[in-house]
Motif scaffolding. Structure first.
Motif, short mmCIF file in Angstrom:
data_model
loop_
_atom_site.label_atom_id
_atom_site.label_comp_id
_atom_site.label_asym_id
_atom_site.label_seq_id
_atom_site.Cartn_x
_atom_site.Cartn_y
_atom_site.Cartn_z
N SER A 472 13.50 -7.91 -19.94
CA SER A 472 13.63 -6.80 -18.98
C SER A 472 14.17 -5.58 -19.70
O SER A 472 15.20 -5.68 -20.39
CB SER A 472 14.58 -7.16 -17.83
OG SER A 472 14.00 -8.10 -16.97
N PHE A 474 14.05 -1.98 -17.94
CA PHE A 474 13.47 -1.15 -16.87
C PHE A 474 14.54 -0.30 -16.20
O PHE A 474 15.62 -0.80 -15.87
CB PHE A 474 12.80 -2.03 -15.82
CG PHE A 474 12.21 -1.26 -14.67
CD1 PHE A 474 11.00 -0.59 -14.82
CD2 PHE A 474 12.86 -1.18 -13.45
CE1 PHE A 474 10.46 0.13 -13.76
CE2 PHE A 474 12.34 -0.47 -12.40
CZ PHE A 474 11.12 0.19 -12.55
N HIS A 508 5.82 0.49 -4.89
CA HIS A 508 5.48 0.49 -6.31
C HIS A 508 4.14 -0.19 -6.60
O HIS A 508 3.48 0.14 -7.58
CB HIS A 508 6.61 -0.14 -7.14
CG HIS A 508 6.60 -1.63 -7.20
ND1 HIS A 508 7.37 -2.38 -6.36
CD2 HIS A 508 5.92 -2.50 -7.98
CE1 HIS A 508 7.18 -3.67 -6.63
NE2 HIS A 508 6.30 -3.77 -7.61
N PHE A 547 9.46 -6.29 -12.56
CA PHE A 547 9.61 -5.36 -13.68
C PHE A 547 9.93 -6.05 -15.00
O PHE A 547 10.31 -5.42 -15.97
CB PHE A 547 10.67 -4.32 -13.33
CG PHE A 547 10.42 -3.66 -11.99
CD1 PHE A 547 9.39 -2.75 -11.86
CD2 PHE A 547 11.19 -3.99 -10.88
CE1 PHE A 547 9.13 -2.15 -10.63
CE2 PHE A 547 10.93 -3.40 -9.65
CZ PHE A 547 9.90 -2.48 -9.52
N MET A 558 4.24 -4.90 -17.60
CA MET A 558 4.97 -5.80 -16.70
C MET A 558 3.95 -6.72 -16.01
O MET A 558 3.22 -6.28 -15.12
CB MET A 558 5.78 -4.97 -15.70
CG MET A 558 6.89 -4.17 -16.37
SD MET A 558 7.74 -2.96 -15.32
CE MET A 558 6.60 -1.58 -15.41
N TYR A 561 3.87 -7.12 -12.04
CA TYR A 561 4.13 -5.86 -11.33
C TYR A 561 3.40 -5.80 -9.99
O TYR A 561 3.91 -5.26 -9.01
CB TYR A 561 3.71 -4.70 -12.22
CG TYR A 561 4.02 -3.32 -11.69
CD1 TYR A 561 5.26 -2.72 -11.94
CD2 TYR A 561 3.08 -2.59 -10.97
CE1 TYR A 561 5.54 -1.44 -11.48
CE2 TYR A 561 3.36 -1.32 -10.51
CZ TYR A 561 4.59 -0.74 -10.77
OH TYR A 561 4.87 0.52 -10.32
#
Length: 811
Positions: A472, A474, A508, A547, A558, A561
């Motif tokens: 990770s 992010f 997102h 993420f 990702m 995602y």
């Protein structure tokens, strides 16, 4: 520990007997009384009702009063003890509350809601006890009554552990308070406070979970709340298992009242009182600090050789403003623990950590919010709540290498570290319109904006790795937007129908859903009630999984995602039969079909997202796809007698099946498919004197054994962590879980002070329950069988002393 338990139990029993006799002599004096007050409002519109008759039915002569123009009432000089309260009003169904406890220290403040009868009558005299707070709830709902659930033995004053006694809910993990509902992952439970969705409200919380070892929630600050186990109303979203809709009570707006508590689980202070008696504004505040060092000094095992440290606080400020009401609220908690195994001279499994490394862990959580309610007219009110939350977790692991012939420490290496910072801005607005005595409409908007700063890196797989692998990296945010509409229709006094529609959208990746909900209640007769409901529900995945990236890929790639919501159809039907005024029987059957479940793309994988969310580690799956399915079905029953004539009991049981299918196209048991769960609770209260009461309670829990999988030893040794054979996932069964708890204590009312002393004996028979079959790299490195049985907590005595007192005139 066994000899300590027996000797300590004996000495504590003698001490409690001495203290009981001491307080009996102190409290044998003048008449003790207290004020009982509150407010009565209309159930749907929340507008005040004036002229409602309030009486205490068990006193002779009967004491009573009527509400004023703003719905308030007050009855002074109420004798200390338990009393029955009744409210009646022309054209409305009656209300009663049995065994309301009146103490000398604190005023009793009641919030009463009365429902208008759909068929107009001169007076409706049927008295009811509400089974839920939410007007739109009809099925799979249980009121979390703080006054009742605090009596439960073995619950450690933890709302989640109290809720695990309800039908369809299983605990069975002494190290955590996860709420497992009908075979679902606890990750599927939504926590809501004062109308807004909140992060995991537990100390030592792990990202992607909804439970933990110790709750931040303090039962002393909670009002009665709703607990849903399926097919919940349209206003609740982003949950596929259940909802815990918590409310904070207001502080006393007339007198200053205080509580102090000292016990093995913490030192607590609480205060409440008026900010302005003229305006009716008030405050409520509690603070708690852990004192688990006491267990270490008494050599009582709490599941770890380290001492956890935690503290938390809760507050609410309330400001009546004519037709409106403004309140501010907050909860905050800090927790940390250093799980050190490098200093051990022989193997010793850690219940809360891994046995091959030193772990440094810290978690913080805070909620700060404001709520405004406004009564537009006698049939319409609106409410908006805005809150800001923060949930941060920090972890660092040091791998321990040893000479296994002597168990001597050889070297150490940093192998894991992560920092997860999650903040959210939450808003919930709704309007409630009572169209008529038969119809109510409610609609609203919920917006949850999440901002994340996520860093995770590892170099432990294999343990010879020197470079750090990042999973990770992010910084950014996403927004979950929800809207709903609900409609309640009562064509007669015997039938109620609720319909609703809930929609949600995740910005997102564009995940979206539109979810119908419907419920029905049919009162066939005074002794036969049938309810039924259906709901489509959806939930996003744990935020950190969206993420994350594979170690070999850059942070911008990702791999999960775009994963969609997990979805679930809920079908529920129930039968309820009052057996007496204080006892009832309830049977409920359900079927839940889960689809769109994330599973791995890897061919032959048995992985399903339905199995995650109940451990002290995060889950980093490979590439996922929304092609998994699962199902849960079962029947559950409750026989409950409320506290009356000095005793209560509750028997709950459920039989169920829970399956999930991965990419191998085989339905397998989920991690939570223990097949059955049974709880028997009982309590007894007996007056020791005119103002003193002996308290006793017991609980027996039986749950089917947990499931586990066979370990691929060669693959695990090469990988450095457990790797299972997919074909054996959850095919092996651990022994069934059994635990008996006992609680004894006493309450003493002096003129202005109430004392309570109690001893909660958790696992009184010191039953050795198996928690898990745990993989050990240390054992693997020695060429031994690479896993061992990890046992739950043994006998755990929890002592506390509590004092309540108030200042100011009782009126």
């Amino acid at each position: 520990m066994r000899y300590l338990g027996s000797s300590m139990f004996s000495s504590m029993g003698k001490n409690i007997t001495f203290i009981v006799l001491l307080f009996l002599s102190i409290t044998a004096s003048a008449q003790r009384s207290q004020t009982l007050k509150g407010r009565v409002v209309e159930k749907e519109s929340k507008s005040p009702l004036s002229g409602v008759t309030i009486i205490i039915t068990d006193l002779s002569p009967v004491k009573g009063t009527a509400t004023d123009s703003n719905g308030y009432f007050s009855i002074t000089e109420v004798p200390v003890g338990k009393h029955n309260i009744a409210a009646s009003y022309t054209g409305y169904t009656g209300f009663n509350a049995a065994d309301v406890e009146v103490s000398s220290a604190k005023e009793v403040v009641m919030a009463i809601e009365m429902e208008e009868a759909s068929v107009k009558m001169s007076e409706v005299t049927i008295a009811t006890r509400r089974d839920h707070i939410n007007d739109m709830a009809l099925v799979s709902t249980k009121t979390f009554d703080v006054r009742e659930t605090e009596r439960y033995a073995g619950s450690r004053s933890d709302p989640a552990r109290m809720a695990s006694n309800f039908a369809g809910v299983q605990g069975g993990n002494d190290s955590r308070n996860d709420i497992v509902i009908r075979g679902n992952s606890p990750q599927g439970v939504l926590w809501r406070l004062e109308g807004v969705d909140i992060p995991n409200p537990n100390h030592f919380a792990i990202p992607g979970t909804s439970g933990g070892p110790v709750s931040m929630l303090n039962s002393k600050t909670l009002a009665n709340s709703d607990f849903f186990t399926g097919a919940f109303p349209g206003e609740y979203g982003n949950a596929i298992a259940g909802v815990f809709d918590l409310k904070l009570r207001n502080g006393n707006n007339n007198r200053y009242e205080f509580t102090g508590q000292l016990g093995f689980l913490g030192t607590e202070l609480a205060a409440e009182g008026p900010l302005s008696r003229k305006s009716g504004s008030s405050f409520l505040f509690t603070y708690r600090y852990s004192t688990l060092q006491l267990f270490e000094g008494l050599n009582i095992k709490i599941g770890t050789s380290s001492v956890p440290k935690y503290q938390d606080a809760t507050f609410k400020l309330n400001f009546p403003m004519g037709k409106g009401n403004l309140s501010f609220f907050g909860i905050g908690g800090l927790s940390s623990i250093d799980l050190i195994v490098s200093t051990l001279t022989k193997p010793e499994p850690e219940l809360y950590g891994e046995s091959d490394r030193d772990q440094y862990f810290k978690s913080n959580m805070g909620i700060l919010g404001a709520e405004y309610k406004y009564t537009i007219n006698t049939r319409t009110y609106t409410q908006i709540t805005v809150a800001q939350t923060e949930a941060d977790v920090f972890t660092h692991h040091e791998k321990v290498f040893r000479d296994y012939a002597t168990f001597r420490l050889d070297s150490m290496k940093s192998v894991l570290g992560y920092t997860f910072k999650n903040s959210s801005t939450l808003t919930h607005w709704f309007m409630n319109k009572k169209l008529s005595a038969k119809q109510t409409l409610k609609f609203g908007l919920v917006n949850n904006y999440y901002h994340m700063n996520l860093t995770d890196s590892s170099r432990q797989y294999p343990t010879s790795r020197q470079d750090w692998q990042h999973r990770s990296d992010f910084i950014g945010g996403t927004d979950l937007v929800q809207a709903y509409v609900q409609y309640k229709f009562k064509p007669s006094e015997h039938i109620t129908i609720n319909g609703g529609l809930h929609g949600q959208y995740l910005t997102h990746n564009g995940s979206k859903s539109l979810e119908p909900r419907i419920g029905m209640k049919w009162t066939v007769s005074e002794t036969n009630i049938i309810t039924a409901g259906y709901g489509l529900h959806s939930q996003m995945q744990p935020l950190y999984q969206y993420f994350a990236h594979l170690p070999q890929n850059p942070a911008s790639v990702m791999h999960n995602y775009d994963i969609d919501f997990t979805r679930s159809h809920h079908f529920v039907v129930a039968y309820e039969r009052p057996l007496s005024k204080v006892m009832k029987l309830r049977l409920e059957g359900y079927y839940q079909y889960l689809f769109n479940v994330p599973i791995e793309v890897r061919t032959g994988s048995s992985y399903s997202a339905l199995n995650q969310g109940s451990s002290f580690s995060r889950d980093y799956p490979g590439v996922l796809q929304n092609k998994g399915v699962g199902y849960n079905y079962g029947i559950e029953g409750t026989i409950e007698k409320r506290m009356a004539r000095g005793y209560y009991f509750m028997l709950t049981g459920s039989v169920f099946d829970s399956k999930a299918k991965g990419n191998d196209d085989i339905f397998r048991n989920t991690d939570f498919n223990t097949k059955y769960a049974v709880n028997l609770l009982a309590g007894y209260e007996h007056k020791l004197g005119k103002y003193s009461t002996f308290i006793a309670g017991g609980k027996i829990t039986m749950i089917g054994g947990k499931l586990y999988s066979l370990v691929d030893t060669a693959a695990s040794n090469a990988y450095g962590d457990v790797v299972i054979y997919d074909s054996t996932r959850n095919s092996k069964l651990l022994p069934a879980y059994f635990r008996a708890d006992l609680k004894i204590g006493a309450k003493f009312n002096s003129k202005r002070v109430t004392h309570e002393i109690a001893l909660d004996l958790v696992n009184v028979f010191n039953t050795k329950n198996v928690l898990s079959q745990t993989y050990s790299p240390d054992l693997a490195a020695q060429g031994q069988e690479p896993y061992y049985k990890q046992y739950q907590l043994g006998f755990l005595p929890i002592f506390y002393y509590r004092i309540d007192f108030g200042t100011g005139k009782k009126k």
